[in-house]
Design an enzyme around this catalytic site. Structure first.
Site, PDB file in Angstrom:
ATOM      1  CG  HIS A  97      82.574  36.221   6.664  1.00 47.64           C
ATOM      2  ND1 HIS A  97      83.008  34.973   6.490  1.00 47.64           N
ATOM      3  CD2 HIS A  97      81.832  37.182   6.314  1.00 47.64           C
ATOM      4  CE1 HIS A  97      81.750  35.540   6.196  1.00 47.64           C
ATOM      5  NE2 HIS A  97      81.187  36.080   6.496  1.00 47.64           N
ATOM      6  CD  GLU A 146      79.305  36.521  10.464  1.00 51.12           C
ATOM      7  OE1 GLU A 146      78.338  37.666  10.465  1.00 51.12           O
ATOM      8  OE2 GLU A 146      80.545  36.931   9.548  1.00 51.12           O
TER       9      GLU A 146
END
Ligand code: PGA
Length: 222
Positions: A97, A146
């Site tokens: 992430h 993302e």
């Protein structure tokens, strides 16, 4: 893993007490049973064992994931949580992430080790990239695109760009591609596209409130 049904992942980040987590599960768990696809929640490590127990007892379809795992396999690494320690609790793990790449200096070498450790114990990594130029380890099945500017900003990427990137990633990798960044009940359906954008990763903006997250599931189910 069913490749044609949507995959919806909630990343709760470093939020919630156990009481709040338990209430979240009580609301989302039953809704996961009738969802035509897979719903995954990634709580804090602290709540993985109790969440797993609760999901099992209630017999919900809801799956559990971790938000990360250690790039070490085991040993003298104070504070780390290893893949084998959570293998009985989760089916998925977010790896790479952008908040971890940025705040914890994760690089492609450590991310590669995390993927290897996860795979060894049967955990499916959800591998986050920020651009189609980011290297994707060869044995990845799920990629989450993302872009940094879209995370927690209320400013998602355009469906056209997401589809372009999903297409590019799928040209060279046999993977599912999901999108993350300011996904809401109002916009979720513009991102999903059968066989191209296979799901979404919903961060703190719209997953912390269980009702907002359920609204996303409702919108996708329509
Ligand atoms: P957001 O976060 O949904 O709050 O934009 C996405 C993420 O961090 O995965």
């Amino acid at each position: 893993m069913n490749n044609s049904l949507p995959l919806i992942v909630a990343n709760l980040k470093a939020n919630k007490t156990w009481d709040q987590m338990s209430q979240w599960l009580d609301l989302v768990g039953p809704r996961s049973n009738s969802f035509p696809g897979t719903v995954v929640v990634c709580p804090s490590y602290a709540f993985l064992a109790s969440s797993s127990q609760k999901v099992k007892v209630a017999n919900w379809k809801l799956k559990l994931g971790s938000q990360d795992l250690s790039h070490f396999e085991q040993g003298a690494y104070t504070g780390e949580v290893t893949a084998s320690q959570i293998a009985d609790l989760v089916e998925y793990s977010i790896v790479g992430h952008s908040e971890r790449r940025q705040n914890f200096d994760e690089d492609e070498i450590s991310l590669g080790k995390k993927v290897e450790n996860a795979k060894k114990v049967g955990i499916e990594p959800i591998y986050c990239i920020q651009s189609p130029d980011d290297r994707i380890p060869s044995d990845i099945n799920i990629v989450a695109y993302e872009p940094f500017f879209a995370i927690g900003t209320g400013n998602p990427d355009t469906p056209q760009n997401i589809q372009k990137i999903a297409r590019k990633v799928k040209e060279t990798n046999k993977v599912q591609v999901i999108y993350g960044g300011s996904v809401s009940a109002e916009n979720v359906n513009v991102f999903l596209l059968k066989d191209l954008v296979d799901g979404v990763l919903v961060g703190a903006t719209n997953s912390l409130d269980p009702n907002k997250f359920i609204q996303i599931l409702e919108a996708v189910s329509k």
